[in-house]
Scaffold this motif. Structure first.
Motif, PDB file in Angstrom:
ATOM      1  N   TYR A   1      -0.329   1.800   6.005  1.00 52.25           N
ATOM      2  CA  TYR A   1      -0.375   1.985   7.453  1.00 52.25           C
ATOM      3  C   TYR A   1       0.975   1.562   8.035  1.00 52.25           C
ATOM      4  O   TYR A   1       1.378   0.403   7.907  1.00 52.25           O
TER       5      TYR A   1
ATOM      6  N   ALA B   1      -1.052   0.248  12.111  1.00 54.18           N
ATOM      7  CA  ALA B   1      -1.312  -0.950  11.312  1.00 54.18           C
ATOM      8  C   ALA B   1      -2.023  -2.031  12.106  1.00 54.18           C
ATOM      9  O   ALA B   1      -2.537  -2.996  11.527  1.00 54.18           O
TER      10      ALA B   1
ATOM     11  N   THR C   1       0.368  -2.726   4.994  1.00 51.92           N
ATOM     12  CA  THR C   1       0.832  -2.481   6.359  1.00 51.92           C
ATOM     13  C   THR C   1       2.321  -2.769   6.446  1.00 51.92           C
ATOM     14  O   THR C   1       2.867  -3.592   5.701  1.00 51.92           O
TER      15      THR C   1
END
Length: 530
Positions: free
Chosen positions: A356, A361, A404
Motif C-alpha cells: 500500500y 496506506a 506500507t
C-alpha cells in the motif's frame, strides 16, 4: 421506527427471539418462502429477510423490495439468492460460512461407512424378515486410500476424521501448499494421480466453471477399479450418467450421494442401483448445525440493522459506514487486483504480499487485504467472502502479508499485489483516478494504463510488429468488439503485454485461434465483477 424483519423459512424460535430481544420487529412465517406470489406482495414492508434454502430471492422479488437492506442466509450456499441483482439494489447478502462445517464433514464420513458396509441395503433386507448375512460383504476403511478433492474448511475436517480411522489420505486442491498438506497429515497430488490411486473419493469443493463435471466420463475411465465415490458437496461435480454406467459394469464398486445435479431429485441415473446410497441433501441437517447457523444469521442481521456493522457479507466489505465512503473505490480496486492474480494462476499459491503506497496506506488495511484475498480466491470458490477469505487462505497454507510506504512515484496512492508459487512470481498494481474508477497501472513490472471492464483479454508476447493486427483481426472475425486496448513492454524487443477491455466474453474457441496464430506466449480471458 424499529427495523422490520421477515423470517420466511424455518428458523429456530431462539433465533427469532434474538431479533425481538434486540428491539427488531419480526414476522415469523416459515412457510411463506415457498409462496412466491405472496412473498412478492409483502416483501416491500421489510428491512431484512432471513432465509434458508426454500425461499428463492429472484430479481423480481428484489425489484419489489423497496425497503430491503439485508438478506441473511442461515447456511453457506446462496444459490437461491440473485446476488448481482441484490448488489444493484443495494441489498447486502450475508451467509454463515462456518456454522455447518462439522455436520457436513460427518455426513460424508457416515456416507463412506454406509457404502463400504452396504448398511442401507442390509437394513432394508433385515426389516423385510430376511437374514442375508452372506450377501452383504463389505470392506474396511482402515488402510484404504482416501482421495479428498478440496482441502478447505470442510475437506480438512474430513481429512482429520479419516486419519483417525487410519486411512491413507491424498488430496487435490489448487490452493493447497506442500506445507499445509503436511500440517493436515495428507499428501498433495494432482487430480489424475488422485483418480488413479484412491479407493474412496470424496468431494468438498463448490460448483464453479472449473469444478463443474470435474469427474467427467473421461475421468471416470481413469479411476482405480473398485473405487467408491462420495459426494456431499454440490450436485454437478460428477457426470451422474457416466458414473451409473460404471457402477452397473462393476468398474466402480459403490457411490454415496447427498447432492444431485437437479434438485429436488425425484429421478436420477443413480437411483435404484444396488450399490448406491442416496440421501436428500442432508449434509447440514443436524439439530446443532441448524441452530448454530440460525443464531449466527440473526445476530449478524441485527448488528447491521441496528449499528451498520457488516460481517460475513458476500457482496460488500466488512467496514464502517464512514470508512466505506472513502474506501469504496479502493476496495473495488483491491478485489480486481486479487481477481487478476487468481484468474492468472493455476498452481498452488504459497504467498501473497500487498503493498500500500501513499494515502491508501492510512485506510482500513484489514478490509483491503480481505478484498484482495477474496478476489483471488473467488476464481475457484465463488462462495468466499471478505471475512472468510483470509481464514480459508490461512487454512490452505497461503502466507498473506502487507507492506506500507509513503508516497513514491507519480501516483498519490496505489496498491500492488505480488503472488508467489513454487514456479513463479507474478505482480499487478493499480490505482484509483479522480473519477473514482479503478485502473491497472502495472503488470509483471510493465507500466500500463488500463480501465477495468467486466470482460477482458490478457496476452503476452515477444515485442514485435503485427501483434495489434493479429488481435484485432481474430477478435473482429469472431464478433468480439474492443472497448479499450492497452499495450506495454519492458523495453524494445523484450517482453510485451496487451490488456483488452471487450464487450463480451472471449470464448475458448477464439482463445484457441489466437494461440494458434503463433505470435503469443500466453492468452487468457478474464472476468471482473464491476
Amino acid at each position: 421506527m424499529a427495523p422490520k424483519v421477515l423470517v420466511s423459512d424455518k428458523l429456530s424460535e431462539t433465533a427469532v427471539q434474538i431479533f425481538r430481544d434486540r428491539g427488531i420487529e419480526v414476522d415469523f412465517e416459515p412457510g411463506l418462502g415457498k409462496d412466491k406470489d405472496r412473498l412478492l406482495e409483502v416483501i416491500g414492508q421489510y428491512d431484512g429477510l432471513a432465509i434458508r434454502s426454500a425461499t428463492k430471492v429472484t430479481d423480481k422479488i428484489l425489484a419489489a423490495a423497496d425497503n430491503l437492506k439485508v438478506i441473511g442466509r442461515a447456511g453457506i450456499g446462496v444459490d437461491n439468492v440473485d446476488i448481482p441483482a441484490a448488489s444493484q439494489k443495494g441489498v447486502i447478502v450475508m451467509n454463515t460460512p462456518f456454522g455447518n462445517s462439522i455436520t457436513t464433514a460427518e455426513h460424508a464420513i457416515a456416507m463412506m461407512f454406509a457404502v463400504a458396509r452396504q448398511i442401507p441395503e442390509a437394513s432394508a433386507s433385515t426389516h423385510a424378515g430376511k437374514w442375508e448375512k452372506s450377501k452383504f460383504m463389505g470392506v474396511e476403511l482402515t488402510g484404504k486410500t482416501l482421495g479428498v478433492i478440496g482441502a478447505g474448511n470442510i475437506g480438512s475436517i474430513v481429512i482429520a476424521r479419516a486419519l483417525g480411522l487410519r486411512m491413507k489420505v491424498i488430496a487435490y486442491d489448487p490452493f493447497l501448499s506442500e506445507e499445509r498438506a503436511a500440517e493436515l497429515g495428507c499428501r498433495k497430488v494432482e487430480l489424475d494421480e488422485l483418480y488413479a490411486q484412491s479407493e474412496f473419493i470424496t468431494f468438498h469443493v463448490p460448483l464453479t466453471d472449473k469444478t463443474r463435471n470435474i469427474m467427467s466420463r473421461e475421468a471416470i475411465a481413469k479411476l482405480k477399479p473398485g473405487v467408491r465415490i462420495v459426494n456431499c458437496a454440490r450436485g454437478g461435480l460428477v457426470d451422474e450418467a457416466a458414473l451409473a454406467e460404471a457402477l452397473k459394469e462393476g468398474r466402480v464398486a459403490g457411490a454415496a450421494f447427498d447432492v444431485f445435479a437437479e434438485e429436488p431429485a425425484t429421478e436420477n441415473p443413480l437411483f435404484n442401483l444396488p450399490n448406491v446410497v442416496v440421501t436428500p441433501h442432508l449434509g447440514a441437517a443436524t439439530t446443532e448445525a441448524q441452530e448454530n447457523v440460525a443464531l449466527q444469521v440473526a445476530e449478524q442481521m441485527s448488528d447491521y440493522l441496528l449499528t451498520g456493522a457488516v460481517s460475513n457479507a458476500l457482496n460488500t466489505p466488512s467496514v464502517t459506514a464512514e470508512e466505506a465512503k472513502v474506501m469504496g473505490p479502493w476496495l473495488k480496486l483491491a478485489e480486481h487486483l486479487g481477481s487478476f492474480i487468481g484468474q492468472m494462476t493455476d498452481e498452488p499459491i504459497e504467498a501473497v504480499n500487498v503493498l500500500y503506497d501513499g494515502m491508501v496506506a492510512e485506510m482500513n488495511l484489514n478490509a483491503l487485504n480481505g478484498a484482495v484475498v477474496a478476489g483471488m480466491m473467488r476464481a475457484s470458490n465463488p462462495e468466499v467472502n471478505m471475512v472468510s477469505a483470509p481464514i480459508i487462505a490461512k487454512e490452505r497454507g497461503i502466507d498473506i502479508s502487507r507492506t506500507t510506504q509513503e508516497q513514491t512515484g507519480v501516483f498519490e496512492a496505489y496498491i500492488k499485489v505480488t503472488m508467489k508459487t513454487a514456479q513463479r512470481q507474478r505482480s499487478v498494481a493499480g490505482t484509483v483516478f479522480s473519477d473514482g474508477k479503478p485502473r491497472f497501472i502495472q503488470i509483471k513490472g510493465i507500466n500500463i494504463d488500463a480501465e477495468v471492464g467486466e470482460h477482458m483479454l490478457y496476452s503476452t508476447n515477444e515485442d514485435r510488429a503485427g501483434i495489434i493486427g493479429t488481435l484485432g483481426r481474430v477478435l473482429g472475425e469472431n464478433g468480439v468488439n474492443i472497448a479499450n486496448f492497452t499495450l506495454g513492454r519492458a523495453e524494445k524487443g523484450s517482453d510485451a503485454i496487451a490488456l483488452l477491455y471487450v464487450d463480451e466474453a472471449v470464448t475458448p474457441d477464439v482463445v484457441g485461434k489466437l494461440q494458434d496464430s503463433g505470435v503469443f506466449n500466453a492468452v487468457r480471458p478474464l472476468r471482473f465483477h464491476t
